[in-house]
Scaffold this motif. Structure first.
Motif, PDB file in Angstrom:
ATOM      1  N   PRO A 164       0.798  -1.228   0.000  1.00 61.23           N
ATOM      2  CA  PRO A 164       0.000   0.000   0.000  1.00 61.23           C
ATOM      3  C   PRO A 164       0.830   1.276   0.000  1.00 61.23           C
ATOM      4  O   PRO A 164       1.856   1.368   0.674  1.00 61.23           O
ATOM      5  CB  PRO A 164      -0.817  -0.118   1.297  1.00 61.23           C
ATOM      6  N   ASP A 165       0.363   2.248  -0.762  1.00 60.62           N
ATOM      7  CA  ASP A 165       0.960   3.580  -0.764  1.00 60.62           C
ATOM      8  C   ASP A 165       0.132   4.475   0.153  1.00 60.62           C
ATOM      9  O   ASP A 165      -0.745   4.007   0.888  1.00 60.62           O
ATOM     10  CB  ASP A 165       1.039   4.144  -2.186  1.00 60.62           C
ATOM     11  N   GLY A 166       0.394   5.778   0.107  1.00 63.54           N
ATOM     12  CA  GLY A 166      -0.291   6.698   1.004  1.00 63.54           C
ATOM     13  C   GLY A 166      -1.787   6.753   0.782  1.00 63.54           C
ATOM     14  O   GLY A 166      -2.553   6.842   1.749  1.00 63.54           O
ATOM     15  N   ASP A 167      -2.231   6.692  -0.466  1.00 62.22           N
ATOM     16  CA  ASP A 167      -3.662   6.755  -0.740  1.00 62.22           C
ATOM     17  C   ASP A 167      -4.355   5.476  -0.282  1.00 62.22           C
ATOM     18  O   ASP A 167      -5.416   5.512   0.354  1.00 62.22           O
ATOM     19  CB  ASP A 167      -3.903   6.989  -2.232  1.00 62.22           C
ATOM     20  N   ALA A 168      -3.771   4.324  -0.595  1.00 65.04           N
ATOM     21  CA  ALA A 168      -4.375   3.050  -0.204  1.00 65.04           C
ATOM     22  C   ALA A 168      -4.489   2.936   1.310  1.00 65.04           C
ATOM     23  O   ALA A 168      -5.558   2.607   1.854  1.00 65.04           O
ATOM     24  CB  ALA A 168      -3.553   1.893  -0.764  1.00 65.04           C
ATOM     25  N   LEU A 169      -3.407   3.221   2.007  1.00 65.04           N
ATOM     26  CA  LEU A 169      -3.408   3.084   3.458  1.00 65.04           C
ATOM     27  C   LEU A 169      -4.220   4.194   4.120  1.00 65.04           C
ATOM     28  O   LEU A 169      -5.022   3.941   5.033  1.00 65.04           O
ATOM     29  CB  LEU A 169      -1.967   3.104   3.974  1.00 65.04           C
TER      30      LEU A 169
END
Length: 331
Positions: A30-35
């Protein structure tokens, strides 16, 4: 199967009203948007009285650890399906980008797909896909506002992270006036931009700095300076004690060079048998269309794909295709 584009998210809200136990996940690594969108939705739903939890997004990248304590993310092996009646997948363009644990839920638990990638395959029972949204975080904000759901300070912070990481701190083409208005409201709701800036971008671990240094040492230029790429092997990650999540910003290095219109980052996943390709482009080069040629996708300016090959072989294939596709073979 219901396909929602930019229509109000009433079907999603209706699903919440009928189901109390909600599992949330996003794409692997996960990146910032996903997390950020996952943690925010969890806290928003908990505030509304739901039993909501995030599953399968471990390990949390070091830079995002301030948003979630260790152990907060539910282990997929914990028997999480036993008490769930709604499964929400965020920021994920295709079902095969979710962890293998999600396969067990398919056809057994009502599945909602919320995403902003134009390459989304509409794999849910309900699909709310808005490619005009700056981020999935923006969509979760709109979901809360549409449903009259409170956004607690923890969720405001997580949504701020989701939005700024997918908009390059409000600098990419996907930033619109409404995106800035949402950001302003999130500050009113408790997001702290200065503190988040420090946590995300001014608290790098030494291993991340050394990994960036190694990537820069592998910089290559092609197409008379219009294409730049960097490469990291599985050995690089192991030697420096890093994981792929530690390399999320490295793709910005080749793209940031003067005169470069296409930046490419090749990196091997643990084990070295699979290589991820991450692209950043300037107009008129459509990163998503290019990556679709290899089964990937994303956005016009940011997209990715993967190969079941080592990095050097993957790089040879991708650069050959790219130079022919966009630059008429000019090396």
């Amino acid at each position: 199967m219901e396909n929602l584009q930019t229509q109000p998210c009433k079907e999603v809200l209706a699903a919440f009203s009928k189901r109390r136990s909600v599992a949330i996940t996003a794409h692997q690594r996960p990146d910032g948007d996903a997390l950020g969108s996952s943690l925010a939705l969890r806290d928003i739903l908990r505030q509304a009285g739901h039993d909501a939890f995030v599953v399968g997004l471990e390990p949390i990248p070091y830079r995002y650890s301030f948003m979630a304590e260790k152990g907060e993310i539910v282990d997929p092996a914990s028997g999480w399906m036993d008490k769930v009646d709604l499964f929400i997948i965020l920021d994920c363009g295709a079902f095969d980008r979710v962890g293998e644990f999600a396969e067990k839920a398919k056809g057994k638990i009502r599945m909602i797909n919320i995403d902003h990638h134009n390459s989304n395959t509409f794999f849910g029972d309900v699909n709310w896909v808005d490619s005009e949204a700056s981020s999935t975080g923006e969509m979760i904000y709109r979901l809360a506002k549409e449903g009259g759901l409170q956004i607690p300070p923890s969720a405001a912070t997580a949504l701020w992270v989701a939005i700024i990481t997918d908009t390059g701190k409000f600098s990419y083409e996907n930033t619109k006036a409404d995106t800035l208005r949402i950001g302003a409201d999130l500050i009113d709701l408790g997001a702290k931009p200065a503190q988040t800036e420090h946590n995300l971008f001014q608290s790098l671990s030494l291993r991340e700095v050394k990994l960036t240094e190694r990537a820069i040492s592998r910089l290559e230029m092609h197409a008379k300076g219009k294409v730049a790429c960097v490469t990291l092997s599985n050995d690089d990650f192991e030697q420096l004690g890093c994981i792929p999540a530690d390399a999320q910003d490295i793709v910005n290095i080749p793209r940031s060079l003067a005169g470069v219109e296409v930046g490419v980052f090749f990196y091997e996943l643990p084990g070295g048998a699979e290589t991820k390709v991450s692209l950043r482009t300037a107009p008129p080069y459509d990163a998503s269309n290019f990556c679709k040629r290899f089964g990937g996708g994303g956005h016009q300016r940011a997209a990715g794909c993967s190969f079941n090959k080592k990095a050097d072989e993957t790089k040879e294939i991708v650069l050959r295709e790219m130079l022919d596709y966009w630059f008429s073979g000019r090396a």
